[in-house]
Write a protein that holds these residues in place. Structure first.
Motif, PDB file in Angstrom:
ATOM      1  N   MET A  16      10.398  19.124   5.577  1.00  0.00           N
ATOM      2  CA  MET A  16      10.361  18.791   4.069  1.00  0.00           C
ATOM      3  C   MET A  16       9.844  17.427   3.820  1.00  0.00           C
ATOM      4  SD  MET A  16      10.451  19.600   0.800  1.00  0.00           S
ATOM      5  CE  MET A  16      11.773  20.663   0.146  1.00  0.00           C
ATOM      6  N   ALA A  17      10.495  16.432   4.285  1.00  0.00           N
ATOM      7  CA  ALA A  17      10.088  15.028   4.202  1.00  0.00           C
ATOM      8  C   ALA A  17       8.443  14.782   4.745  1.00  0.00           C
ATOM      9  CB  ALA A  17      10.859  14.161   4.902  1.00  0.00           C
ATOM     10  N   TYR A  18       8.033  15.491   5.737  1.00  0.00           N
ATOM     11  CA  TYR A  18       6.898  14.992   6.045  1.00  0.00           C
ATOM     12  C   TYR A  18       5.773  15.815   4.866  1.00  0.00           C
ATOM     13  CZ  TYR A  18       2.201  15.756   8.157  1.00  0.00           C
ATOM     14  OH  TYR A  18       0.770  15.895   8.372  1.00  0.00           O
ATOM     15  N   GLU A  19       6.074  16.731   4.527  1.00  0.00           N
ATOM     16  CA  GLU A  19       5.248  17.774   3.512  1.00  0.00           C
ATOM     17  C   GLU A  19       5.313  16.679   2.139  1.00  0.00           C
ATOM     18  OE1 GLU A  19       3.272  19.788   4.496  1.00  0.00           O
ATOM     19  OE2 GLU A  19       4.290  20.291   6.156  1.00  0.00           O
ATOM     20  N   ALA A  20       6.567  16.173   1.741  1.00  0.00           N
ATOM     21  CA  ALA A  20       6.404  15.542   0.404  1.00  0.00           C
ATOM     22  C   ALA A  20       5.950  13.986   0.503  1.00  0.00           C
ATOM     23  CB  ALA A  20       8.025  15.512   0.163  1.00  0.00           C
ATOM     24  N   ILE A  21       6.172  13.526   1.605  1.00  0.00           N
ATOM     25  CA  ILE A  21       5.605  11.860   1.772  1.00  0.00           C
ATOM     26  C   ILE A  21       4.579  11.857   2.772  1.00  0.00           C
ATOM     27  CG2 ILE A  21       6.539   9.786   2.225  1.00  0.00           C
ATOM     28  CD1 ILE A  21       7.802  11.015  -0.341  1.00  0.00           C
ATOM     29  N   ASP A  22       4.794  12.134   3.991  1.00  0.00           N
ATOM     30  CA  ASP A  22       3.887  11.686   4.963  1.00  0.00           C
ATOM     31  C   ASP A  22       2.276  12.339   4.906  1.00  0.00           C
ATOM     32  OD1 ASP A  22       6.562  10.798   5.692  1.00  0.00           O
ATOM     33  OD2 ASP A  22       5.786  10.979   7.928  1.00  0.00           O
ATOM     34  N   ARG A  23       2.383  13.640   4.354  1.00  0.00           N
ATOM     35  CA  ARG A  23       1.164  14.095   4.217  1.00  0.00           C
ATOM     36  C   ARG A  23       0.263  13.507   3.213  1.00  0.00           C
ATOM     37  NH1 ARG A  23      -0.003  19.122   1.007  1.00  0.00           N
ATOM     38  NH2 ARG A  23       2.053  18.733   0.301  1.00  0.00           N
ATOM     39  N   HIS A  24       0.968  12.893   2.094  1.00  0.00           N
ATOM     40  CA  HIS A  24       0.249  12.187   1.213  1.00  0.00           C
ATOM     41  C   HIS A  24      -0.105  10.761   1.669  1.00  0.00           C
ATOM     42  CE1 HIS A  24       1.027  15.373  -1.286  1.00  0.00           C
ATOM     43  NE2 HIS A  24       2.207  15.050  -1.389  1.00  0.00           N
ATOM     44  N   ALA A  25       0.937  10.293   2.661  1.00  0.00           N
ATOM     45  CA  ALA A  25       0.627   8.812   3.111  1.00  0.00           C
ATOM     46  C   ALA A  25      -0.664   8.872   4.240  1.00  0.00           C
ATOM     47  CB  ALA A  25       1.919   8.349   4.007  1.00  0.00           C
ATOM     48  N   GLU A  26      -0.750  10.025   4.553  1.00  0.00           N
ATOM     49  CA  GLU A  26      -2.029  10.032   5.614  1.00  0.00           C
ATOM     50  C   GLU A  26      -3.379  10.433   4.853  1.00  0.00           C
ATOM     51  OE1 GLU A  26       0.041  12.789   8.394  1.00  0.00           O
ATOM     52  OE2 GLU A  26       1.347  11.232   9.010  1.00  0.00           O
ATOM     53  N   SER A  27      -3.236  10.511   3.608  1.00  0.00           N
ATOM     54  CA  SER A  27      -4.372  11.118   2.866  1.00  0.00           C
ATOM     55  C   SER A  27      -4.921  10.056   2.094  1.00  0.00           C
ATOM     56  CB  SER A  27      -4.090  12.181   2.051  1.00  0.00           C
ATOM     57  OG  SER A  27      -3.452  11.596   0.828  1.00  0.00           O
ATOM     58  N   TRP A  28      -5.974  10.180   1.158  1.00  0.00           N
ATOM     59  CA  TRP A  28      -6.497   9.287   0.319  1.00  0.00           C
ATOM     60  C   TRP A  28      -5.267   8.690  -0.836  1.00  0.00           C
ATOM     61  CZ3 TRP A  28      -5.769  10.866  -4.745  1.00  0.00           C
ATOM     62  CH2 TRP A  28      -5.752  12.269  -4.996  1.00  0.00           C
ATOM     63  N   ARG A  29      -4.105   9.456  -0.863  1.00  0.00           N
ATOM     64  CA  ARG A  29      -3.078   9.073  -1.839  1.00  0.00           C
ATOM     65  C   ARG A  29      -2.019   8.051  -1.160  1.00  0.00           C
ATOM     66  NH1 ARG A  29      -1.965  14.630  -2.950  1.00  0.00           N
ATOM     67  NH2 ARG A  29      -2.712  15.327  -4.963  1.00  0.00           N
ATOM     68  N   LYS A  30      -2.536   7.538  -0.182  1.00  0.00           N
ATOM     69  CA  LYS A  30      -1.538   6.562   0.598  1.00  0.00           C
ATOM     70  C   LYS A  30      -1.131   5.390  -0.172  1.00  0.00           C
ATOM     71  CE  LYS A  30      -4.377   3.749   3.481  1.00  0.00           C
ATOM     72  NZ  LYS A  30      -5.339   3.770   4.620  1.00  0.00           N
ATOM     73  N   ASN A  31      -1.959   4.929  -1.011  1.00  0.00           N
ATOM     74  CA  ASN A  31      -1.649   3.653  -1.589  1.00  0.00           C
ATOM     75  C   ASN A  31      -1.116   3.946  -3.075  1.00  0.00           C
ATOM     76  OD1 ASN A  31      -1.746   1.915   0.329  1.00  0.00           O
ATOM     77  ND2 ASN A  31      -3.985   1.655   0.193  1.00  0.00           N
ATOM     78  N   LYS A  32      -1.308   5.353  -3.328  1.00  0.00           N
ATOM     79  CA  LYS A  32      -0.708   5.663  -4.685  1.00  0.00           C
ATOM     80  C   LYS A  32       0.976   5.382  -4.712  1.00  0.00           C
ATOM     81  CE  LYS A  32      -0.194   9.830  -7.812  1.00  0.00           C
ATOM     82  NZ  LYS A  32      -0.801  11.059  -8.036  1.00  0.00           N
ATOM     83  N   VAL A  33       1.231   4.940  -6.004  1.00  0.00           N
ATOM     84  CA  VAL A  33       2.857   4.775  -6.264  1.00  0.00           C
ATOM     85  C   VAL A  33       3.365   6.303  -6.011  1.00  0.00           C
ATOM     86  CG1 VAL A  33       4.471   3.776  -7.768  1.00  0.00           C
ATOM     87  CG2 VAL A  33       2.442   2.632  -7.531  1.00  0.00           C
TER      88      VAL A  33
END
Ligand code: WTA
Length: 561
Positions: free
Chosen positions: A30-47
């Motif tokens: 769950m934590a990967y899907e909720a956070i890391d997946r975005h952190a490894e995408s273009w969303r990484k610097n999104k708040v």
């Protein structure tokens, strides 16, 4: 959501699964899907997280949360916490709470969030029942943790505290900040099966101790899709869910739903105040706002001039859950916010939204809406037959939706009681369905009290009251209240030698407040010579309630002389 009827016909949960990693690897977290997946995408610097309270005002990007939760995962691993261990959180809302929760999941452990308002007995019951090994708390709350008496609890991590209590043979203390500094930002995530346990939410029933409702990582399928369609989360949204993670709304829709969708999530610490809440909306430009009927009713009661002092024009979508949302409040919302307040229904056991009002759907104020696509809800009678439209009956859900409870912790018998009719989950709520397929709430089938958005089991309060030396017997009911939904009213029979005084009543109230939780303390206490009971000795709450409200008492055949 596109057109509701079309979505309901075409939708398939299987299509949602494709969003997550197990679709490729067979494993998930769950934590990967909720956070890391975005952190490894273009969303990484999104708040990902805006956090604010009286003293703090902070932002964390998806990347920040990924690295910090990695560190916390490493902290847990270093001190020997394993997959499947129960790790509890008992602290006020803070970035550390959210980071810890994500780190616990990354470690494959099961997280148990507790309300900071819990007093010793409530904390003890939950830590004892779950056999929690590890607790994350604060110095202020530690006195309410009877850690010396909890056999399984062997380590406590204190947040924001330099000086640690002395370790004993049974318990070791750690400092959150110190351990985090030592921990690596790289973590080998514990990849789990989708059916592995993820979160344990304790919730009250009308009898017995609070029960631990276990949810699996698989719930993400439902959190993701309901947040997308009911919360209507879009890329630019600033989303604010006012619920605390001690309550299922504060995790399913305060953590998982929004982050699975890559949304910017605002967390506001501290207590309710109309001025503070409106200022929060104005300051952060909140666009999607999820709260509870009690809050809306309180905002309504302070007068429209308060809302007029703030710029609430950023709001575009408002939602309400937890208790019935009066049609009156919906109408008021349309006047003050120029928006509909979207009521929706679900419960701790369902893990995610089951029935809702959707933006794209016509709304009937006072109704909870229609079942989410992929979900079948029905009104059944005791024998499991579907009741005709408009008739009040048991609100049931066809078993098998993705975020359905997986167990009642260490209580299979209680789990099975949720499924009295083959293939159907029985919610314990009464409802009816109208000719257009809208569901209308009717009340609780049992005696659980909903007060100011909190669910309180009468049994817990009664048990606490009876612990007081003056109390022989106690019965607790929910009494309808225009602002709080219900208030807690206790009926008490005194032991010999005690007499009824105002001081004693106040003392009993405080006793529950200090022993259990402030929100569980009865607002009204009535001292009576005796309490109505069945022949088998069960106190008849419904009779007391009927007497109290001047209603017919119904069947009294089982009542003792
Ligand atoms: C009640 C909260 C009327 C209901 C998510 C349910 C509601 C219990 C609504 C679950 C609603 C929740 N209208 N009543 N829209 N939503 N409830 O487990 O009695 O804290 O069974 O979960 O709240 O409370 P819980």
């Amino acid at each position: 959501m596109p057109d509701y009827d079309q979505a309901y016909q075409e939708f398939n949960w299987k299509d949602v699964e494709k969003n997550f990693s197990w679709y490729e690897t067979g494993k998930v977290n769950m934590a990967y899907e909720a956070i890391d997946r975005h952190a490894e995408s273009w969303r990484k610097n999104k708040v990902a997280l805006y956090y604010s309270d009286q003293n703090r005002d902070e932002k964390y990007t998806f990347r920040d949360l990924k690295l910090r939760s990695n560190q916390f995962g490493n902290v847990l691993r270093t001190i020997g916490v394993e997959k499947g261990d129960r790790v509890f959180l008992f602290m006020p809302r803070s970035p550390e709470l959210y980071i810890s929760l994500l780190g616990i999941l990354k470690n494959g452990s099961i997280v148990g969030p507790l309300f900071e308002a819990f007093m010793e007995q409530a904390v003890r019951d939950r830590l004892e029942n779950s056999d929690a090994t590890t607790l994350i708390t604060t110095k202020d709350l530690l006195p309410r943790v009877p850690y010396k008496e909890l056999a399984h609890l062997n380590q406590i991590i204190l947040v924001g505290e330099d000086e640690l209590p002395d370790n004993t043979e049974d318990i070791k203390f750690y400092n959150y900040e110190t351990e985090m500094k030592k921990a690596s930002r790289d973590l080998e995530i514990e990849w789990v099966d989708r059916e592995d346990g993820m979160i344990l939410h304790y919730t009250s029933g009308s009898t017995g101790k609070p029960k631990g409702i276990l949810h699996a990582h698989n719930a993400m399928i439902q959190h993701y899709q309901t947040a997308k369609w009911v919360l209507d989360l879009q890329e630019e949204d600033i989303y604010w869910c006012t619920a605390d993670p001690g309550w299922v709304t504060g995790t399913s829709y305060g953590i998982f739903g929004p982050w699975l969708n890559g949304a910017s999530n605002l967390i506001r610490g501290g207590r309710f105040s109309p001025e503070d809440w409106y200022l929060t909306i104005e300051k952060y430009g909140v666009t999607v706002w999820l709260s509870a009927p009690t809050a809306f009713r309180r905002l309504m009661s302070v007068g429209d001039n308060v809302s007029e002092e703030y710029d609430l024009s950023s709001l575009r979508h408002i939602l309400s859950v937890g208790e019935p949302l009066n049609a009156e409040v919906v109408h008021w919302g349309m006047k003050v916010y120029k928006l509909r307040i979207h009521d929706h229904w679900w419960m701790t056991e369902t893990g995610g939204i089951i029935i809702a009002n959707y933006r794209s759907m016509e709304m009937k104020p006072g109704s909870m809406g229609k079942p989410f696509p992929g979900i079948e809800a029905a009104i059944l009678d005791d024998a499991g037959n579907e009741l005709p439209q408009g008739q009040m009956g048991k609100l049931c859900v066809k078993a098998g939706w993705p975020s359905m409870l997986r167990a009642v912790w260490k209580n299979e018998e209680r789990f099975n009681q949720y499924f009295p009719v083959d293939g159907w989950f029985e919610s314990g709520d009464l409802a009816s369905m109208d000719e257009d397929g809208y569901f209308w709430f009717g009340g609780r089938d049992d005696d659980v009290i909903q007060t100011s958005g909190e669910r309180v089991g009468p049994f817990e309060v009664e048990s606490k009251l009876v612990e007081h030396p003056a109390v022989a017997e106690a019965a607790v009911i929910g009494k309808p209240d225009p602002v709080r939904g219900e208030i807690i009213k206790a009926f008490v029979a005194l032991r010999d030698g005690y007499t009824k005084t105002d001081e004693l009543q106040e003392e009993l109230r405080l006793y529950v407040k200090q022993g259990l939780a402030a929100h569980a303390a009865p607002r009204e206490i009535e001292i009576r010579d005796f309490l109505p009971k069945t022949r088998s000795g069960k106190i008849m709450r419904r009779v007391l309630k009927a007497w109290d409200l001047g209603l017919p008492t119904g069947d009294l055949s089982t009542m003792e002389e």
